[in-house]
Design an enzyme around this catalytic site. Sequence first.
Site, PDB file in Angstrom:
ATOM      1  N   ASP A  80       0.739  -1.300   0.113  1.00 21.10           N
ATOM      2  CA  ASP A  80       0.063   0.087   0.059  1.00 21.10           C
ATOM      3  C   ASP A  80       0.745   1.318   0.068  1.00 21.10           C
ATOM      4  OD1 ASP A  80      -2.027   2.001   0.413  1.00 21.10           O
ATOM      5  OD2 ASP A  80      -3.148   0.417   1.913  1.00 21.10           O
ATOM      6  N   ASP A 135      -3.993   2.680  -5.097  1.00 23.63           N
ATOM      7  CA  ASP A 135      -2.681   2.504  -4.514  1.00 23.63           C
ATOM      8  C   ASP A 135      -2.328   1.428  -3.619  1.00 23.63           C
ATOM      9  OD1 ASP A 135      -4.620   3.152  -2.296  1.00 23.63           O
ATOM     10  OD2 ASP A 135      -3.319   4.426  -1.373  1.00 23.63           O
ATOM     11  N   GLU A 136      -3.071   0.444  -3.792  1.00 19.30           N
ATOM     12  CA  GLU A 136      -3.149  -1.068  -3.042  1.00 19.30           C
ATOM     13  C   GLU A 136      -2.872  -2.279  -3.771  1.00 19.30           C
ATOM     14  OE1 GLU A 136      -6.622  -0.678  -0.582  1.00 19.30           O
ATOM     15  OE2 GLU A 136      -5.987  -2.339   0.570  1.00 19.30           O
TER      16      GLU A 136
HETATM   17 MG    MG Z   1      -2.375   4.125   0.780  1.00 21.48          MG
END
Ligand code: MG
Length: 410
Positions: free
Chosen positions: A23, A117-118
């Site tokens: 992340d 974002d993961e």
């Molecule tokens: Mg993040």
Amino acid sequence: MAFLLSFLYLRLVEQQRYILHADLDSFFVSVERILDPSLVGKPVIVGGSANRGVVASCSYEARAFGVHSAMPSKQAQKLCPQAIFVSGSSAEYSRYSKWVSSIIADMTPLYEKASIDEFYIDLSGMEKFFGCYSYGQKIRSRIMEETKLPISFGLSANKMIAKMATNQAKPNGHLFIPQEKILDFISPLSIRKIPFLGEKTEQVLNQTGVKTIAELREVSLEKLVKQFGKQGMFLYNSARGINRSLVEPYQESKSLSVERTFDIDTNQKEWLEKVIVMLAEKLAQELRKEEMLTSCITLKLRFPDFKTITKQTQISYTASTKKLTESLLHLFQDFYKTGTKIRLLGIRFSELIKGNQQSEMFNEEQTDLYKAIDEVKLKYGFGKISVAENLDMGNVKRNQDVRSASEKDE
Ligand SMILES: [Mg+2]
């Protein structure tokens, strides 16, 4: 015997799973800091302004004042008056997100893009060749070296524990929880740390004196199911660190498309625009139903002589009917030659990722999606025209291999 064998096989598979969750740390803020290094080390809030909107992302310096994402920006400004508000550069976020994806794709056989974002990466089987933990560190180092974005990761035997490990490791860290350490790791943690456990559920459990995961483990399955229905089983398993969800492979080429062949070739520009609006709405609905966002839209036009052209454009990740419709209409206006007859019109959304709250919050108009749809309807008024009712919009196609499909079109 077969049952026993498959049971043993499943046990074996279960024991050998290595799932990495990665992340990017306060992703939007990190990108803003690359674009403007003067923001480094300062409390930065992305999304909204000091007066309106919500916080989409905030730096750790701002979090120290109690600011968190999804908080009204006005409240954030009160808590941290010195915070610098940035409106956000969503096209850059998409670009960086794709950059990170491409590095992960290059280094791993199976990964899932859970949001902008993961990522979940299945490293099972690789432990025979490398240590999974040191390989995770290699992936992380390469991402940080190439993109300059800070990223944290957790490694464990399943997705849930890997995600919890990442959250403990943040910011800018990594953590490995081996299978045999899972219970030690989760027991003292607050039940709030269980991913996807709702605030309401947490409150109800707190009221019955359950605050930690160890305490949750004391509650019987029967009681949990009685109190929470279907979610009871999830809570029971979570308290034991059990999670069987699989890493869903991410396909850059996955797409949704819809097209319409007209009974009579037409060159009525306004009518063609209305068709685009309707197709866009239909496909955007489908996108939201599947909880996806798109960052690439394509318009396809076929002429009476069967010559077909497609025009594509990159946009920031969205599922907003308004944004998608506007982008498609721009494409159409840019390359449709007035007077040319059209036989078929199609649209396609590709480069899909799972929709995530963070990026949806970023697009303010999405908080009131239906209002946006109505605005578009009002603007183009297609609800009123009779031809619309007769339009057969065709079936939405799920395409796993866009590139080859579009090659065939040409
Ligand atoms: Mg993040």
